[in-house]
Design a protein around this motif. Structure first.
Motif, PDB file in Angstrom:
ATOM      1  N   GLN A 190       1.237   4.244  -2.891  1.00  0.00           N
ATOM      2  CA  GLN A 190       0.914   5.626  -2.588  1.00  0.00           C
ATOM      3  C   GLN A 190       2.149   6.525  -2.603  1.00  0.00           C
ATOM      4  OE1 GLN A 190      -1.286   5.495   1.139  1.00  0.00           O
ATOM      5  NE2 GLN A 190      -3.209   5.367   0.041  1.00  0.00           N
ATOM      6  N   LEU A 236       2.137  10.263  -3.530  1.00  0.00           N
ATOM      7  CA  LEU A 236       1.747  11.329  -2.597  1.00  0.00           C
ATOM      8  C   LEU A 236       2.947  12.083  -2.032  1.00  0.00           C
ATOM      9  CD1 LEU A 236      -1.063   9.453  -0.626  1.00  0.00           C
ATOM     10  CD2 LEU A 236      -1.359  11.228  -2.368  1.00  0.00           C
ATOM     11  N   SER A 280      -5.920   8.086  -6.710  1.00  0.00           N
ATOM     12  CA  SER A 280      -4.674   7.424  -7.078  1.00  0.00           C
ATOM     13  C   SER A 280      -4.604   7.341  -8.599  1.00  0.00           C
ATOM     14  CB  SER A 280      -4.644   6.015  -6.491  1.00  0.00           C
ATOM     15  OG  SER A 280      -5.668   5.226  -7.083  1.00  0.00           O
ATOM     16  N   VAL A 302      -5.434  11.689  -2.186  1.00  0.00           N
ATOM     17  CA  VAL A 302      -5.469  10.447  -1.409  1.00  0.00           C
ATOM     18  C   VAL A 302      -6.499   9.491  -2.016  1.00  0.00           C
ATOM     19  CG1 VAL A 302      -6.027   9.432   0.828  1.00  0.00           C
ATOM     20  CG2 VAL A 302      -4.663  11.518   0.717  1.00  0.00           C
ATOM     21  N   LYS A 321       0.821  -1.205   0.000  1.00  0.00           N
ATOM     22  CA  LYS A 321       0.000   0.000   0.000  1.00  0.00           C
ATOM     23  C   LYS A 321       0.855   1.254   0.000  1.00  0.00           C
ATOM     24  CE  LYS A 321      -3.800   2.293   2.422  1.00  0.00           C
ATOM     25  NZ  LYS A 321      -4.717   2.242   3.557  1.00  0.00           N
TER      26      LYS A 321
END
Length: 220
Positions: free
Chosen positions: A46, A49, A127, A124, A42
């Motif tokens: 991400q 970000l 994606s 957030v 995960k």
């Protein structure tokens, strides 16, 4: 109560406690083994970000992540007329309508070389994978319509410093910003105003015909 009975109860409680411990361990192990295969990845997924490293006090260019997952450098827009807007995919109504209007412009001007840039202000949730789904829903061509995501604070800076628009989490102006081949903002237009949209089309035609930078009075 006899000593024999007490001893029997003690053994029973001990056995029951041991059984509870074994059961708890088994449940824990089963929960771990049935976790989604991508749970550990995960944070990797991400990574978009994370803001890019920059020493600029005032942004002129920027780097974000495109829906394809690749890094997009706004310098790729140099030499091209572009239209930039902000949105977020969970927006219940206005953003979708804004992007349907943008789609009309893409169909009209995309093949003529105008690049369209849609930047999320809810990264957030948005994606690259989510933006791919959203772009597919709009049947958005990947060669003329970019969908970008990244760090929210960095996107706020992009909105204010590059495009002169207030942008915050799930907050943006409902305007399309037109930029010429030389990176100068020439105007912005509200997508829901037919007269402004006609003016925008006229401006895009003029910018496509330009072969030299505009004079200062045209960009003021």
């Amino acid at each position: 109560m006899s000593k024999t009975l007490v001893a029997g109860l003690a053994i029973l409680f001990f056995a029951g406690g041991a059984l509870s411990i074994v059961t708890a361990v088994a449940i824990s192990a089963r929960s771990t083994s049935t976790a989604p295969p991508d749970a550990e990845s995960k944070n990797v997924n991400q990574s978009y970000l994370e803001p890019p490293e920059t020493n600029e006090d005032w942004l002129a260019k920027y780097i974000l992540t495109e829906r394809s997952g690749r890094h997009f450098n706004s310098q790729e827009l140099d030499g091209q007329v572009s239209v930039t807007s902000f949105f977020f995919s969970n927006c219940p109504s206005a953003c979708r309508l804004q992007n349907l209007k943008t789609k009309e412009l893409v169909e009209e001007f995309g093949s003529r070389g105008v690049k369209f840039v849609s930047i999320t202000c809810d990264p957030v949730s948005d994606s690259p994978a989510r933006l791919r789904e959203y772009a597919k829903m709009l049947d958005a061509p990947d060669d003329s319509w970019l969908f970008l995501t990244g760090n929210m604070q960095y996107i706020t800076r992009i909105g204010g410093e590059v495009y002169g628009m207030h942008v915050d989490k799930a907050v943006h102006l409902e305007r399309l910003v037109v930029v010429d081949r030389w990176g100068e903002i020439r105007n912005s237009f509200h997508w829901n105003d037919p007269e402004q949209m006609d003016q925008m089309r006229q401006l895009l035609n003029e910018l496509l015909a330009e072969t030299s930078p505009p004079s200062a009075d045209k960009t003021e």
